[in-house]
Write a protein that holds these residues in place. Structure first.
Motif, PDB file in Angstrom:
ATOM      1  N   LYS A  69      14.531  39.506  42.994  1.00  0.00           N
ATOM      2  CA  LYS A  69      14.731  39.410  41.545  1.00  0.00           C
ATOM      3  C   LYS A  69      13.597  38.637  40.906  1.00  0.00           C
ATOM      4  O   LYS A  69      13.105  39.003  39.842  1.00  0.00           O
ATOM      5  CB  LYS A  69      16.072  38.745  41.234  1.00  0.00           C
ATOM      6  CG  LYS A  69      17.266  39.632  41.504  1.00  0.00           C
ATOM      7  CD  LYS A  69      18.566  38.919  41.189  1.00  0.00           C
ATOM      8  CE  LYS A  69      19.764  39.788  41.499  1.00  0.00           C
ATOM      9  NZ  LYS A  69      21.036  39.077  41.262  1.00  0.00           N
ATOM     10  N   SER A  70      13.173  37.551  41.567  1.00  0.00           N
ATOM     11  CA  SER A  70      12.075  36.739  41.027  1.00  0.00           C
ATOM     12  C   SER A  70      10.789  37.554  40.962  1.00  0.00           C
ATOM     13  O   SER A  70      10.038  37.460  39.984  1.00  0.00           O
ATOM     14  CB  SER A  70      11.842  35.497  41.891  1.00  0.00           C
ATOM     15  OG  SER A  70      12.962  34.655  41.858  1.00  0.00           O
ATOM     16  N   ILE A  71      10.543  38.332  41.998  1.00  0.00           N
ATOM     17  CA  ILE A  71       9.346  39.178  42.003  1.00  0.00           C
ATOM     18  C   ILE A  71       9.415  40.202  40.870  1.00  0.00           C
ATOM     19  O   ILE A  71       8.434  40.413  40.161  1.00  0.00           O
ATOM     20  CB  ILE A  71       9.170  39.866  43.376  1.00  0.00           C
ATOM     21  CG1 ILE A  71       8.755  38.828  44.426  1.00  0.00           C
ATOM     22  CG2 ILE A  71       8.149  40.993  43.301  1.00  0.00           C
ATOM     23  CD1 ILE A  71       8.762  39.341  45.840  1.00  0.00           C
ATOM     24  N   LEU A  72      10.592  40.801  40.683  1.00  0.00           N
ATOM     25  CA  LEU A  72      10.743  41.769  39.594  1.00  0.00           C
ATOM     26  C   LEU A  72      10.541  41.102  38.237  1.00  0.00           C
ATOM     27  O   LEU A  72       9.846  41.643  37.370  1.00  0.00           O
ATOM     28  CB  LEU A  72      12.129  42.423  39.652  1.00  0.00           C
ATOM     29  CG  LEU A  72      12.343  43.446  40.762  1.00  0.00           C
ATOM     30  CD1 LEU A  72      13.788  43.918  40.779  1.00  0.00           C
ATOM     31  CD2 LEU A  72      11.413  44.625  40.602  1.00  0.00           C
ATOM     32  N   VAL A  73      11.141  39.919  38.087  1.00  0.00           N
ATOM     33  CA  VAL A  73      10.983  39.196  36.816  1.00  0.00           C
ATOM     34  C   VAL A  73       9.519  38.832  36.611  1.00  0.00           C
ATOM     35  O   VAL A  73       8.981  38.971  35.502  1.00  0.00           O
ATOM     36  CB  VAL A  73      11.886  37.938  36.795  1.00  0.00           C
ATOM     37  CG1 VAL A  73      11.521  37.017  35.650  1.00  0.00           C
ATOM     38  CG2 VAL A  73      13.350  38.334  36.710  1.00  0.00           C
ATOM     39  N   ALA A  74       8.865  38.376  37.687  1.00  0.00           N
ATOM     40  CA  ALA A  74       7.445  38.015  37.577  1.00  0.00           C
ATOM     41  C   ALA A  74       6.610  39.243  37.218  1.00  0.00           C
ATOM     42  O   ALA A  74       5.698  39.157  36.385  1.00  0.00           O
ATOM     43  CB  ALA A  74       6.954  37.401  38.886  1.00  0.00           C
ATOM     44  N   GLN A  75       6.905  40.374  37.841  1.00  0.00           N
ATOM     45  CA  GLN A  75       6.170  41.603  37.525  1.00  0.00           C
ATOM     46  C   GLN A  75       6.403  42.025  36.071  1.00  0.00           C
ATOM     47  O   GLN A  75       5.469  42.400  35.370  1.00  0.00           O
ATOM     48  CB  GLN A  75       6.588  42.737  38.466  1.00  0.00           C
ATOM     49  CG  GLN A  75       6.060  42.580  39.877  1.00  0.00           C
ATOM     50  CD  GLN A  75       6.614  43.629  40.831  1.00  0.00           C
ATOM     51  OE1 GLN A  75       7.652  44.231  40.581  1.00  0.00           O
ATOM     52  NE2 GLN A  75       5.939  43.823  41.943  1.00  0.00           N
ATOM     53  N   GLU A  76       7.678  41.954  35.651  1.00  0.00           N
ATOM     54  CA  GLU A  76       7.993  42.312  34.268  1.00  0.00           C
ATOM     55  C   GLU A  76       7.295  41.362  33.300  1.00  0.00           C
ATOM     56  O   GLU A  76       6.752  41.787  32.281  1.00  0.00           O
ATOM     57  CB  GLU A  76       9.502  42.292  34.044  1.00  0.00           C
ATOM     58  CG  GLU A  76      10.235  43.431  34.730  1.00  0.00           C
ATOM     59  CD  GLU A  76      11.749  43.266  34.682  1.00  0.00           C
ATOM     60  OE1 GLU A  76      12.240  42.253  34.132  1.00  0.00           O
ATOM     61  OE2 GLU A  76      12.446  44.151  35.197  1.00  0.00           O
ATOM     62  N   THR A  77       7.327  40.063  33.638  1.00  0.00           N
ATOM     63  CA  THR A  77       6.685  39.064  32.781  1.00  0.00           C
ATOM     64  C   THR A  77       5.179  39.300  32.731  1.00  0.00           C
ATOM     65  O   THR A  77       4.568  39.233  31.657  1.00  0.00           O
ATOM     66  CB  THR A  77       6.985  37.643  33.292  1.00  0.00           C
ATOM     67  OG1 THR A  77       8.405  37.459  33.344  1.00  0.00           O
ATOM     68  CG2 THR A  77       6.373  36.590  32.407  1.00  0.00           C
ATOM     69  N   ALA A  78       4.591  39.580  33.883  1.00  0.00           N
ATOM     70  CA  ALA A  78       3.152  39.843  33.924  1.00  0.00           C
ATOM     71  C   ALA A  78       2.817  41.080  33.089  1.00  0.00           C
ATOM     72  O   ALA A  78       1.834  41.084  32.334  1.00  0.00           O
ATOM     73  CB  ALA A  78       2.695  40.034  35.366  1.00  0.00           C
ATOM     74  N   GLU A  79       3.620  42.104  33.209  1.00  0.00           N
ATOM     75  CA  GLU A  79       3.395  43.328  32.439  1.00  0.00           C
ATOM     76  C   GLU A  79       3.540  43.051  30.943  1.00  0.00           C
ATOM     77  O   GLU A  79       2.741  43.519  30.131  1.00  0.00           O
ATOM     78  CB  GLU A  79       4.395  44.421  32.875  1.00  0.00           C
ATOM     79  CG  GLU A  79       4.087  45.795  32.367  1.00  0.00           C
ATOM     80  CD  GLU A  79       2.796  46.358  32.928  1.00  0.00           C
ATOM     81  OE1 GLU A  79       2.144  47.128  32.193  1.00  0.00           O
ATOM     82  OE2 GLU A  79       2.421  46.041  34.066  1.00  0.00           O
ATOM     83  N   GLU A  80       4.573  42.267  30.606  1.00  0.00           N
ATOM     84  CA  GLU A  80       4.794  41.916  29.202  1.00  0.00           C
ATOM     85  C   GLU A  80       3.630  41.081  28.661  1.00  0.00           C
ATOM     86  O   GLU A  80       3.154  41.314  27.553  1.00  0.00           O
ATOM     87  CB  GLU A  80       6.104  41.133  29.076  1.00  0.00           C
ATOM     88  CG  GLU A  80       6.547  40.880  27.662  1.00  0.00           C
ATOM     89  CD  GLU A  80       7.906  40.207  27.610  1.00  0.00           C
ATOM     90  OE1 GLU A  80       8.061  39.320  26.758  1.00  0.00           O
ATOM     91  OE2 GLU A  80       8.775  40.555  28.418  1.00  0.00           O
TER      92      GLU A  80
END
Length: 168
Positions: A69-80
């Motif tokens: 979940k943290s990796i997904l959130v980090a990826q989403e945050t990075a994309e955002e």
């Protein structure tokens, strides 16, 4: 229901005439009890180990899920963040282009005004030169003409008239 070591220990066999040797049976039962107790202890230890390992496994599974979940959130945050940076860069570029257009427009307007002012000054300078030339020519013509002598005589007469007393 499974047998317990106490069940084995308390088990009594009926005696028969041609039965087994009691001491051998008791010794065998004692060994069975000891082995059975050892197996029960080992089984309990293994169950505790399984429970402990299951807890660890659950912990690691939770950790893995949290990390995923943290990796997904980090990826989403990075994309955002990347998208926001692109949008901000585009806004900055648009603003810079607007400012550049405004500055160029103002510079062109000032250049036009300066060109008009220069043109007006050149016209005024040409008019001034023409008038000045005309004035100088008229003054030269006046000096060269006989009018100058009559002007001097008129001036002298006025001076004399002003010097004479008035008897009226």
């Amino acid at each position: 229901m499974p047998l317990s070591p106490i069940d084995i220990h308390n088990k009594e066999f009926r005696r028969s005439l041609r039965g087994y040797n009691e001491d051998e049976v008791d010794d065998f039962l004692e060994r069975v009890i000891q082995d059975y107790e050892a197996l029960i202890r080992q089984n309990k230890q293994l169950e505790e180990e399984i429970a402990r390992l299951n807890e660890k496994l659950a912990h690691y599974q939770n950790l893995e899920e949290s990390l995923s979940k943290s990796i997904l959130v980090a990826q989403e945050t990075a994309e955002e963040l990347k998208n926001n940076a692109k949008k901000e860069a585009q806004l900055i570029i648009r603003e810079a282009e607007k400012n550049a257009d405004r500055i160029i427009s103002e510079a062109l307007n000032k250049a036009r005004k300066v060109a008009l002012e220069v043109e007006e000054m050149q016209k005024q300078a040409a008019i001034f030169r023409a008038r000045f030339r005309s004035l100088i020519q008229s003054q030269l013509e006046m000096m060269e003409s006989g009018d100058w002598e009559s002007f001097e005589r008129e001036l002298a007469r006025r001076e004399v008239a002003a010097a004479e007393p008035d008897f009226a």
